[in-house]
Write a protein that holds these residues in place. Structure first.
Motif, PDB file in Angstrom:
ATOM      1  N   LYS A 156       5.402  10.566  -6.526  1.00 36.55           N
ATOM      2  CA  LYS A 156       6.445  10.972  -7.479  1.00 36.55           C
ATOM      3  C   LYS A 156       5.840  11.533  -8.767  1.00 36.55           C
ATOM      4  O   LYS A 156       6.328  12.514  -9.357  1.00 36.55           O
ATOM      5  CB  LYS A 156       7.341   9.786  -7.814  1.00 36.55           C
ATOM      6  N   LYS A 157       4.769  10.888  -9.193  1.00 39.20           N
ATOM      7  CA  LYS A 157       4.134  11.333 -10.446  1.00 39.20           C
ATOM      8  C   LYS A 157       3.269  12.575 -10.253  1.00 39.20           C
ATOM      9  O   LYS A 157       2.879  13.239 -11.222  1.00 39.20           O
ATOM     10  CB  LYS A 157       3.275  10.201 -11.023  1.00 39.20           C
ATOM     11  N   LYS A 158       2.959  12.855  -8.993  1.00 38.98           N
ATOM     12  CA  LYS A 158       2.062  13.966  -8.699  1.00 38.98           C
ATOM     13  C   LYS A 158       2.640  15.310  -9.181  1.00 38.98           C
ATOM     14  O   LYS A 158       1.885  16.206  -9.621  1.00 38.98           O
ATOM     15  CB  LYS A 158       1.809  14.014  -7.191  1.00 38.98           C
ATOM     16  N   GLU A 159       3.929  15.433  -9.129  1.00 37.27           N
ATOM     17  CA  GLU A 159       4.561  16.703  -9.528  1.00 37.27           C
ATOM     18  C   GLU A 159       4.377  16.983 -11.016  1.00 37.27           C
ATOM     19  O   GLU A 159       4.299  18.142 -11.435  1.00 37.27           O
ATOM     20  CB  GLU A 159       6.048  16.667  -9.185  1.00 37.27           C
ATOM     21  N   GLU A 160       4.347  15.996 -11.853  1.00 37.68           N
ATOM     22  CA  GLU A 160       4.223  16.169 -13.306  1.00 37.68           C
ATOM     23  C   GLU A 160       2.775  16.484 -13.709  1.00 37.68           C
ATOM     24  O   GLU A 160       2.506  17.382 -14.490  1.00 37.68           O
ATOM     25  CB  GLU A 160       4.709  14.929 -14.054  1.00 37.68           C
ATOM     26  N   LEU A 168      -3.194  13.256 -11.266  1.00 34.26           N
ATOM     27  CA  LEU A 168      -2.755  12.196 -10.346  1.00 34.26           C
ATOM     28  C   LEU A 168      -3.404  12.332  -8.963  1.00 34.26           C
ATOM     29  O   LEU A 168      -3.573  11.327  -8.253  1.00 34.26           O
ATOM     30  CB  LEU A 168      -1.237  12.230 -10.217  1.00 34.26           C
ATOM     31  N   GLU A 169      -3.700  13.558  -8.583  1.00 31.58           N
ATOM     32  CA  GLU A 169      -4.340  13.749  -7.282  1.00 31.58           C
ATOM     33  C   GLU A 169      -5.689  13.033  -7.242  1.00 31.58           C
ATOM     34  O   GLU A 169      -6.029  12.389  -6.244  1.00 31.58           O
ATOM     35  CB  GLU A 169      -4.516  15.252  -7.021  1.00 31.58           C
ATOM     36  N   GLU A 170      -6.431  13.184  -8.315  1.00 37.60           N
ATOM     37  CA  GLU A 170      -7.719  12.499  -8.384  1.00 37.60           C
ATOM     38  C   GLU A 170      -7.542  10.981  -8.439  1.00 37.60           C
ATOM     39  O   GLU A 170      -8.278  10.217  -7.800  1.00 37.60           O
ATOM     40  CB  GLU A 170      -8.494  12.989  -9.609  1.00 37.60           C
ATOM     41  N   GLU A 171      -6.538  10.583  -9.213  1.00 36.75           N
ATOM     42  CA  GLU A 171      -6.262   9.149  -9.342  1.00 36.75           C
ATOM     43  C   GLU A 171      -5.787   8.564  -8.014  1.00 36.75           C
ATOM     44  O   GLU A 171      -6.137   7.440  -7.634  1.00 36.75           O
ATOM     45  CB  GLU A 171      -5.188   8.958 -10.424  1.00 36.75           C
ATOM     46  N   LYS A 172      -4.959   9.352  -7.353  1.00 29.30           N
ATOM     47  CA  LYS A 172      -4.458   8.913  -6.048  1.00 29.30           C
ATOM     48  C   LYS A 172      -5.609   8.672  -5.070  1.00 29.30           C
ATOM     49  O   LYS A 172      -5.650   7.666  -4.346  1.00 29.30           O
ATOM     50  CB  LYS A 172      -3.520   9.980  -5.502  1.00 29.30           C
ATOM     51  N   LYS A 173      -6.535   9.613  -5.018  1.00 30.66           N
ATOM     52  CA  LYS A 173      -7.664   9.483  -4.120  1.00 30.66           C
ATOM     53  C   LYS A 173      -8.469   8.214  -4.410  1.00 30.66           C
ATOM     54  O   LYS A 173      -8.882   7.477  -3.513  1.00 30.66           O
ATOM     55  CB  LYS A 173      -8.547  10.721  -4.243  1.00 30.66           C
ATOM     56  N   GLU A 174      -8.671   8.000  -5.700  1.00 34.34           N
ATOM     57  CA  GLU A 174      -9.417   6.805  -6.113  1.00 34.34           C
ATOM     58  C   GLU A 174      -8.686   5.528  -5.711  1.00 34.34           C
ATOM     59  O   GLU A 174      -9.293   4.570  -5.210  1.00 34.34           O
ATOM     60  CB  GLU A 174      -9.633   6.843  -7.624  1.00 34.34           C
ATOM     61  N   LYS A 175      -7.379   5.542  -5.939  1.00 38.59           N
ATOM     62  CA  LYS A 175      -6.588   4.353  -5.610  1.00 38.59           C
ATOM     63  C   LYS A 175      -6.571   4.100  -4.100  1.00 38.59           C
ATOM     64  O   LYS A 175      -6.664   2.957  -3.645  1.00 38.59           O
ATOM     65  CB  LYS A 175      -5.157   4.521  -6.124  1.00 38.59           C
ATOM     66  N   ILE A 176      -6.391   5.167  -3.336  1.00 40.34           N
ATOM     67  CA  ILE A 176      -6.349   4.996  -1.870  1.00 40.34           C
ATOM     68  C   ILE A 176      -7.650   4.398  -1.350  1.00 40.34           C
ATOM     69  O   ILE A 176      -7.662   3.503  -0.506  1.00 40.34           O
ATOM     70  CB  ILE A 176      -6.047   6.351  -1.189  1.00 40.34           C
ATOM     71  N   GLU A 177      -8.763   4.937  -1.874  1.00 39.99           N
ATOM     72  CA  GLU A 177     -10.058   4.418  -1.432  1.00 39.99           C
ATOM     73  C   GLU A 177     -10.210   2.935  -1.777  1.00 39.99           C
ATOM     74  O   GLU A 177     -10.722   2.134  -0.979  1.00 39.99           O
ATOM     75  CB  GLU A 177     -11.171   5.226  -2.081  1.00 39.99           C
ATOM     76  N   LYS A 178      -9.723   2.611  -2.983  1.00 44.97           N
ATOM     77  CA  LYS A 178      -9.814   1.202  -3.395  1.00 44.97           C
ATOM     78  C   LYS A 178      -8.924   0.317  -2.523  1.00 44.97           C
ATOM     79  O   LYS A 178      -9.310  -0.784  -2.118  1.00 44.97           O
ATOM     80  CB  LYS A 178      -9.434   1.075  -4.869  1.00 44.97           C
ATOM     81  N   HIS A 221       0.827  -1.202   0.000  1.00 42.89           N
ATOM     82  CA  HIS A 221       0.000   0.000   0.000  1.00 42.89           C
ATOM     83  C   HIS A 221       0.867   1.260   0.000  1.00 42.89           C
ATOM     84  O   HIS A 221       0.663   2.206  -0.787  1.00 42.89           O
ATOM     85  CB  HIS A 221      -0.910  -0.048   1.245  1.00 42.89           C
ATOM     86  N   LYS A 222       1.852   1.276   0.885  1.00 44.77           N
ATOM     87  CA  LYS A 222       2.755   2.427   0.976  1.00 44.77           C
ATOM     88  C   LYS A 222       3.559   2.631  -0.317  1.00 44.77           C
ATOM     89  O   LYS A 222       3.796   3.765  -0.763  1.00 44.77           O
ATOM     90  CB  LYS A 222       3.704   2.257   2.154  1.00 44.77           C
ATOM     91  N   ASP A 223       4.008   1.515  -0.895  1.00 40.30           N
ATOM     92  CA  ASP A 223       4.772   1.619  -2.154  1.00 40.30           C
ATOM     93  C   ASP A 223       3.943   2.261  -3.262  1.00 40.30           C
ATOM     94  O   ASP A 223       4.437   3.091  -4.057  1.00 40.30           O
ATOM     95  CB  ASP A 223       5.241   0.231  -2.598  1.00 40.30           C
ATOM     96  N   ILE A 224       2.681   1.872  -3.339  1.00 40.79           N
ATOM     97  CA  ILE A 224       1.799   2.446  -4.367  1.00 40.79           C
ATOM     98  C   ILE A 224       1.622   3.947  -4.138  1.00 40.79           C
ATOM     99  O   ILE A 224       1.688   4.778  -5.067  1.00 40.79           O
ATOM    100  CB  ILE A 224       0.439   1.713  -4.355  1.00 40.79           C
ATOM    101  N   ILE A 225       1.417   4.330  -2.879  1.00 40.50           N
ATOM    102  CA  ILE A 225       1.229   5.752  -2.564  1.00 40.50           C
ATOM    103  C   ILE A 225       2.479   6.561  -2.919  1.00 40.50           C
ATOM    104  O   ILE A 225       2.398   7.663  -3.501  1.00 40.50           O
ATOM    105  CB  ILE A 225       0.877   5.901  -1.073  1.00 40.50           C
ATOM    106  N   GLN A 226       3.631   5.989  -2.551  1.00 45.75           N
ATOM    107  CA  GLN A 226       4.887   6.685  -2.867  1.00 45.75           C
ATOM    108  C   GLN A 226       5.075   6.860  -4.383  1.00 45.75           C
ATOM    109  O   GLN A 226       5.570   7.900  -4.860  1.00 45.75           O
ATOM    110  CB  GLN A 226       6.068   5.927  -2.264  1.00 45.75           C
ATOM    111  N   ASN A 227       4.698   5.836  -5.113  1.00 45.11           N
ATOM    112  CA  ASN A 227       4.817   5.918  -6.571  1.00 45.11           C
ATOM    113  C   ASN A 227       3.944   7.032  -7.139  1.00 45.11           C
ATOM    114  O   ASN A 227       4.358   7.782  -8.037  1.00 45.11           O
ATOM    115  CB  ASN A 227       4.428   4.568  -7.176  1.00 45.11           C
TER     116      ASN A 227
END
Length: 395
Positions: free
Chosen positions: A193-197, A202-212, A184-190
């Motif tokens: 890194k992409k969030k800056e680009e 990615l913020e929206e994607e991150k939220k979706e992934k975390i919830e999942k 879980h932590k590895d996915i978040i960290q990944n």
């Protein structure tokens, strides 16, 4: 276990703690009075006082009377279970039953093997029959001791097995959750890194992934908790059944030991008080009880069995999106007693020196086999439960 065998040669030299004097059977039966016997009629098999002897000689002139000094001294004071006023005087070898005078006439008239107790008991204290009875008592007490020992072992194993299995389940559960959390932590960290680009995307994607991932984690925890509870319930039922068995065997074993100790105590008492007729009665009754107990003791040995089982954990892959493939993380399996890991204790004061050996094999719970390489021989320790265990050597 202590040896409870009776030493007949010693017991009859001890002072009697109970002095017995035969009484007149006629006065006891008809008048309920205690009057010392002064003679014995060989035809009627009755002890009589001085007054009753006088009338007996008048009305039974053909009967043979023995005076007090010559009358049988090995008398039995036990009452007949059928005729409460009659003493037990005979033993039928054909029917294997004791009898009073009325029982002898009514039930054993045609047996031809009915003996008067005083004629049967001389030397009974040194007889092979009493010796075999005591040997049977010793053997049965030893069997009960072994049964108790193995019951105690099983009771300890029932508890330790439960603790070991539940500890294993708990540890594996923590390991699985730890792997899942790390992933879980590895996915978040990944994603960080992409969030800056592409921050917004990615913020929206991150939220979706975390919830999942959180949803998956809740599902995983529920799966693990459900399986843990299922295993707990299963082994609790098995443990309860096993404890019922060993506790029932313990109770029955204690009852049988009490019966056997009672027989042995009664034998010793009658030997120490020179009561040969009473000893003969106790010996025969003891033999009947032993024959009745032998099948029960064998049954206790056969019934003294518990469940053995183990739990294995399926390897967990880090791909957290495939939880549907992990419906079962743990597998429960009942196993044979031979599959249970066994250990043997070695006592340093065993008088044995082994310079080199190639292997050890625990044949049973108490028997250890050693192969000695240099001298090409086998050494067998018969009982590992004691420090002075004896052993056999085979070349």
């Amino acid at each position: 276990m202590a040896n409870s065998r009776i030493d007949f040669s010693a017991s009859f030299t001890q002072d009697s703690d109970e002095v017995q004097e035969m009484f007149c059977e006629v006065c006891d039966k008809h008048d309920k009075q205690y009057v010392p016997a002064e003679g014995f009629c060989e035809e009627c098999f009755e002890y009589l006082c001085e007054t009753c002897l006088k009338y007996h000689r008048v009305y039974k002139k053909s009967h043979t009377i023995k005076d007090k000094d010559n009358m049988p001294q090995d008398f039995c004071l036990e009452k007949c279970s059928v005729h409460q006023d009659e003493l037990v005087k005979f033993y039928c070898q054909a029917c294997k039953k004791f009898a009073c005078t009325e029982c002898k006439t009514r039930d054993h008239g045609n047996c031809g093997m009915v003996g008067h107790l005083p004629a049967l008991v001389p030397g009974i204290e040194n007889s092979q029959e009493v010796k075999e009875l005591n040997e049977n008592l010793d053997e049965l007490m030893k069997d009960l001791g072994n049964t108790e020992k193995h019951v105690n072992i099983n009771m300890k194993y029932v508890t330790s097995q439960e603790t070991k299995i539940l500890d294993t389940v708990m540890k594996k559960k923590k390991e699985i959750l730890s792997v899942f959390e790390k992933h879980h932590k590895d996915i978040i960290q990944n994603f960080e890194k992409k969030k800056e680009e592409t921050f917004q995307k990615l913020e929206e994607e991150k939220k979706e992934k975390i919830e999942k991932l959180q949803d998956n984690q809740r599902k995983l925890e529920k799966l693990l908790n459900d399986e843990e509870n299922e295993i707990k319930k299963k082994i609790e039922i098995i443990k309860r059944d096993d404890m019922k068995i060993v506790q029932a065997i313990t109770e029955e074993t204690s009852k049988m030991k009490i019966k056997l100790k009672a027989i042995s105590t009664e034998l010793v008492h009658h030997q120490n008080t020179d009561q040969r007729c009473q000893l003969y009665v106790a010996m025969k009754k003891g033999q009947e009880i032993i024959e009745q107990l032998k099948p029960d003791i064998d049954k206790q040995c056969k019934d003294n069995s518990i469940h053995y089982y183990k739990v294995k954990c399926k390897a967990f892959e880090q791909n957290a999106t495939n939880l549907q493939d992990f419906h079962k993380f743990f597998t429960y399996k009942e196993i044979h007693e031979s599959e249970v890991p066994r250990t043997a204790s070695y006592y340093t004061d065993i008088k044995f020196t082994c310079h080199s050996f190639s292997s050890l094999c625990l044949l049973t719970k108490d028997c250890l086999l050693i192969t000695e390489f240099d001298s090409c021989k086998l050494i067998i320790f018969k009982d590992l439960s004691v420090s002075n265990s004896s052993y056999d050597t085979i070349h």
